[in-house]
Design a protein around this motif. Structure first.
Motif, PDB file in Angstrom:
ATOM      1  N   GLU A  78       0.819  -1.209   0.000  1.00  0.00           N
ATOM      2  CA  GLU A  78       0.000   0.000   0.000  1.00  0.00           C
ATOM      3  C   GLU A  78       0.854   1.261   0.000  1.00  0.00           C
ATOM      4  O   GLU A  78       0.451   2.288  -0.562  1.00  0.00           O
ATOM      5  N   GLU A  79       2.060   1.190   0.571  1.00  0.00           N
ATOM      6  CA  GLU A  79       2.993   2.315   0.465  1.00  0.00           C
ATOM      7  C   GLU A  79       3.367   2.542  -1.003  1.00  0.00           C
ATOM      8  O   GLU A  79       3.415   3.678  -1.483  1.00  0.00           O
ATOM      9  N   ALA A  80       3.624   1.445  -1.711  1.00  0.00           N
ATOM     10  CA  ALA A  80       3.957   1.552  -3.136  1.00  0.00           C
ATOM     11  C   ALA A  80       2.792   2.145  -3.921  1.00  0.00           C
ATOM     12  O   ALA A  80       2.973   3.054  -4.737  1.00  0.00           O
ATOM     13  N   LEU A  81       1.577   1.630  -3.679  1.00  0.00           N
ATOM     14  CA  LEU A  81       0.414   2.149  -4.396  1.00  0.00           C
ATOM     15  C   LEU A  81       0.207   3.632  -4.123  1.00  0.00           C
ATOM     16  O   LEU A  81      -0.068   4.413  -5.047  1.00  0.00           O
ATOM     17  N   ALA A  82       0.348   4.043  -2.873  1.00  0.00           N
ATOM     18  CA  ALA A  82       0.131   5.444  -2.504  1.00  0.00           C
ATOM     19  C   ALA A  82       1.146   6.368  -3.176  1.00  0.00           C
ATOM     20  O   ALA A  82       0.852   7.532  -3.457  1.00  0.00           O
ATOM     21  N   ALA A  83       2.364   5.847  -3.437  1.00  0.00           N
ATOM     22  CA  ALA A  83       3.410   6.639  -4.085  1.00  0.00           C
ATOM     23  C   ALA A  83       3.317   6.588  -5.608  1.00  0.00           C
ATOM     24  O   ALA A  83       4.070   7.246  -6.307  1.00  0.00           O
ATOM     25  N   SER A 184      -8.884   1.660   0.121  1.00  0.00           N
ATOM     26  CA  SER A 184      -9.602   2.852   0.570  1.00  0.00           C
ATOM     27  C   SER A 184     -10.019   3.644  -0.668  1.00  0.00           C
ATOM     28  O   SER A 184      -9.384   3.534  -1.727  1.00  0.00           O
ATOM     29  N   PRO A 185     -11.077   4.455  -0.571  1.00  0.00           N
ATOM     30  CA  PRO A 185     -11.482   5.264  -1.728  1.00  0.00           C
ATOM     31  C   PRO A 185     -10.361   6.155  -2.245  1.00  0.00           C
ATOM     32  O   PRO A 185     -10.184   6.305  -3.463  1.00  0.00           O
ATOM     33  N   ALA A 186      -9.568   6.724  -1.337  1.00  0.00           N
ATOM     34  CA  ALA A 186      -8.474   7.604  -1.767  1.00  0.00           C
ATOM     35  C   ALA A 186      -7.414   6.835  -2.541  1.00  0.00           C
ATOM     36  O   ALA A 186      -6.918   7.293  -3.579  1.00  0.00           O
ATOM     37  N   LEU A 187      -7.065   5.648  -2.055  1.00  0.00           N
ATOM     38  CA  LEU A 187      -6.054   4.832  -2.748  1.00  0.00           C
ATOM     39  C   LEU A 187      -6.587   4.349  -4.092  1.00  0.00           C
ATOM     40  O   LEU A 187      -5.860   4.347  -5.098  1.00  0.00           O
ATOM     41  N   ALA A 188      -7.844   3.952  -4.140  1.00  0.00           N
ATOM     42  CA  ALA A 188      -8.450   3.523  -5.404  1.00  0.00           C
ATOM     43  C   ALA A 188      -8.398   4.656  -6.430  1.00  0.00           C
ATOM     44  O   ALA A 188      -8.075   4.428  -7.601  1.00  0.00           O
ATOM     45  N   ARG A 189      -8.667   5.864  -6.009  1.00  0.00           N
ATOM     46  CA  ARG A 189      -8.632   7.022  -6.920  1.00  0.00           C
ATOM     47  C   ARG A 189      -7.202   7.271  -7.404  1.00  0.00           C
ATOM     48  O   ARG A 189      -6.965   7.508  -8.587  1.00  0.00           O
ATOM     49  N   THR A 190      -6.236   7.170  -6.504  1.00  0.00           N
ATOM     50  CA  THR A 190      -4.831   7.406  -6.858  1.00  0.00           C
ATOM     51  C   THR A 190      -4.372   6.460  -7.959  1.00  0.00           C
ATOM     52  O   THR A 190      -3.669   6.873  -8.895  1.00  0.00           O
TER      53      THR A 190
END
Length: 195
Positions: A78-83, A184-190
């Motif tokens: 999830e750190e990778a996805l968020a970045a 999370s919705p925010a991660l899905a959008r990213t």
């Protein structure tokens, strides 16, 4: 529909990679990536087993003869996805194309959606995620996120053998389990996930 489907538990997720024996065998022995694995170039991780089977032609392509199941922490994933920044502009993720270009050029992680594949390699109407880890984050992947590396090459050959002999049900029964990964919705959008 772009959806992450993966083999995961409460703490970890499995991603797949295919390598030549020179990289795969030392990694299997060490339980982590060691030289000649390069930390200076991007490495791509994929949670879809069948996507990698289509890409590596069931571990028969040159340089992709060994299929590895790399179990990493979900926190690292999830750190990778968020970045991550998508490899093409999607207004839902980043509205302004110029801002996307700037962020993509500076991104430590690239996110790409390709067509998911069926057991026989057909293009399905669903996106399958690939995550490209650049040299700016690869140390975290190698030194902190990896929990275990398993050689799936014998399993790959067995499944492929069943397919070649027309025993599709037997092949399907051996596939690693994959189910929708919660975001999370925010991660899905990213990352441009739509389901």
């Amino acid at each position: 529909m772009n959806q992450i489907r993966a083999d995961f538990d409460a703490r970890t997720i499995v991603v797949y990679q295919a390598y030549a024996p020179a990289i795969a065998k030392p990694a299997i022995a060490a339980g982590r990536f060691v030289p000649p694995f390069s930390r200076t170039r991007m490495t791509w991780i994929k949670p879809s087993f069948l996507w990698l089977m289509a890409r590596s032609n069931w571990a028969q392509k040159s340089g992709q003869e060994h299929v590895l199941a790399v179990r990493i922490s979900r926190a690292g994933w999830e750190e990778a996805l968020a970045a991550g920044v998508l490899t093409s502009h999607v207004p839902r993720s980043i509205r302004d194309p110029d801002e996307w270009r700037e962020r993509f050029a500076a991104a430590a992680v690239h996110i790409q959606w390709d067509p998911e594949r069926s057991l026989r390699g057909a293009d399905l109407q669903q996106g399958s995620i690939q995550v490209g880890l650049s040299r700016h984050i690869i140390d975290r992947f190698v030194d902190q996120w990896i929990v275990d590396i398993t050689d799936l090459t014998p399993l790959v050959r067995k499944i492929h053998g069943h397919l070649k002999s027309g025993q599709e049900a037997r092949a399907k029964a051996l596939l690693p389990p994959e189910r929708p990964y919660p975001l999370s919705p925010a991660l899905a959008r990213t990352i441009g996930a739509t389901a």
